[in-house]
Design a protein around this motif. Structure first.
Motif, mmCIF file in Angstrom:
data_model
loop_
_atom_site.group_PDB
_atom_site.id
_atom_site.type_symbol
_atom_site.label_atom_id
_atom_site.label_comp_id
_atom_site.label_asym_id
_atom_site.label_seq_id
_atom_site.Cartn_x
_atom_site.Cartn_y
_atom_site.Cartn_z
ATOM 1 N N UNK A 1 2.745 0.195 -0.676
ATOM 2 C CA UNK A 1 3.808 0.825 -1.447
ATOM 3 C C UNK A 1 4.722 1.640 -0.538
ATOM 4 N N UNK A 2 5.918 1.872 -1.025
ATOM 5 C CA UNK A 2 6.861 2.769 -0.350
ATOM 6 C C UNK A 2 6.272 4.186 -0.359
ATOM 7 N N UNK A 3 6.670 5.022 0.601
ATOM 8 C CA UNK A 3 6.124 6.385 0.660
ATOM 9 C C UNK A 3 6.269 7.174 -0.644
ATOM 10 N N UNK A 4 7.375 6.989 -1.339
ATOM 11 C CA UNK A 4 7.559 7.728 -2.591
ATOM 12 C C UNK A 4 6.541 7.284 -3.650
ATOM 13 N N UNK A 5 6.224 5.997 -3.659
ATOM 14 C CA UNK A 5 5.244 5.502 -4.629
ATOM 15 C C UNK A 5 3.835 5.948 -4.242
ATOM 16 N N UNK A 6 3.547 6.005 -2.944
ATOM 17 C CA UNK A 6 2.246 6.510 -2.488
ATOM 18 C C UNK A 6 2.086 7.957 -2.944
ATOM 19 N N UNK A 7 3.117 8.765 -2.751
ATOM 20 C CA UNK A 7 3.071 10.166 -3.180
ATOM 21 C C UNK A 7 2.874 10.263 -4.695
ATOM 22 N N UNK A 8 3.555 9.404 -5.420
ATOM 23 C CA UNK A 8 3.417 9.367 -6.877
ATOM 24 C C UNK A 8 1.982 9.031 -7.262
ATOM 25 N N UNK A 9 1.420 7.971 -6.670
ATOM 26 C CA UNK A 9 0.056 7.565 -6.995
ATOM 27 C C UNK A 9 -0.959 8.633 -6.596
ATOM 28 N N UNK A 10 -0.736 9.308 -5.479
ATOM 29 C CA UNK A 10 -1.664 10.378 -5.061
ATOM 30 C C UNK A 10 -1.739 11.481 -6.120
ATOM 31 N N UNK A 11 -0.642 11.714 -6.795
ATOM 32 C CA UNK A 11 -0.600 12.745 -7.830
ATOM 33 C C UNK A 11 -1.059 12.210 -9.181
ATOM 34 N N UNK A 12 -0.541 11.066 -9.561
ATOM 35 C CA UNK A 12 -0.736 10.571 -10.921
ATOM 36 C C UNK A 12 -2.096 9.897 -11.139
ATOM 37 N N UNK A 13 -2.589 9.176 -10.139
ATOM 38 C CA UNK A 13 -3.857 8.465 -10.315
ATOM 39 C C UNK A 13 -4.978 9.413 -10.764
ATOM 40 N N UNK A 14 -5.205 10.528 -10.057
ATOM 41 C CA UNK A 14 -6.278 11.437 -10.496
ATOM 42 C C UNK A 14 -6.031 12.026 -11.885
ATOM 43 N N UNK A 15 -4.762 12.275 -12.209
ATOM 44 C CA UNK A 15 -4.448 12.832 -13.523
ATOM 45 C C UNK A 15 -4.687 11.819 -14.632
ATOM 46 N N UNK A 16 -4.316 10.577 -14.383
ATOM 47 C CA UNK A 16 -4.548 9.536 -15.388
ATOM 48 C C UNK A 16 -6.043 9.355 -15.644
ATOM 49 N N UNK A 17 -6.831 9.504 -14.597
ATOM 50 C CA UNK A 17 -8.277 9.341 -14.745
ATOM 51 C C UNK A 17 -8.865 10.370 -15.708
ATOM 52 N N UNK B 1 -10.325 5.494 -5.139
ATOM 53 C CA UNK B 1 -8.910 5.501 -4.774
ATOM 54 C C UNK B 1 -8.690 6.322 -3.508
ATOM 55 N N UNK B 2 -9.309 7.488 -3.432
ATOM 56 C CA UNK B 2 -9.178 8.330 -2.241
ATOM 57 C C UNK B 2 -9.728 7.609 -1.011
ATOM 58 N N UNK B 3 -10.828 6.889 -1.181
ATOM 59 C CA UNK B 3 -11.425 6.127 -0.078
ATOM 60 C C UNK B 3 -10.458 5.051 0.411
ATOM 61 N N UNK B 4 -9.846 4.339 -0.518
ATOM 62 C CA UNK B 4 -8.895 3.282 -0.141
ATOM 63 C C UNK B 4 -7.661 3.868 0.531
ATOM 64 N N UNK B 5 -7.171 4.981 0.025
ATOM 65 C CA UNK B 5 -6.003 5.602 0.658
ATOM 66 C C UNK B 5 -6.340 6.059 2.074
#
Length: 94
Positions: A53-69, A84-88
């Motif tokens: 992903x583009x850097x902006x999408x990576x930043x978005x996923x870093x924030x949103x993925x844990x919240x969605x969980x 997810x953290x392991x893959x990142x």
């Protein structure tokens, strides 16, 4: 000629448009939809050799993925966050 400006000290004629006693609607995410979206993001990460992903999408996923969980049961949410953290971390190192 009449003024279109309302009386600042009189009753607000539009106040009856809002029912202050009405309950606030509560949003509840569908856990199946949340799970499917998180698993799709995780699958993209697992399949990639570098950040897919583009850097902006990576930043978005870093924030949103844990919240969605948060919409999932605790054990499942914690496992997905860990995966997810392991893959990142793997992709950041690549």
């Amino acid at each position: 000629m009449t003024s279109r400006q309302g009386d600042l000290f009189g009753p607000d004629p539009q106040s009856d448009l809002f029912d202050e006693d009405a309950p606030t609607p509560v949003y509840r995410a569908d856990p199946d939809e949340v799970r499917a979206e998180l698993l799709q993001i995780l699958a993209e990460a697992r399949a990639a050799r570098t950040l897919p992903w583009e850097p902006s999408k990576v930043a978005f996923y870093r924030t949103v993925f844990p919240q969605m969980a948060n919409w999932l049961p605790d054990d499942e949410a914690n496992q997905l966050r860990f995966d997810f953290a392991t893959e990142l971390a793997r992709l950041d190192a690549a």
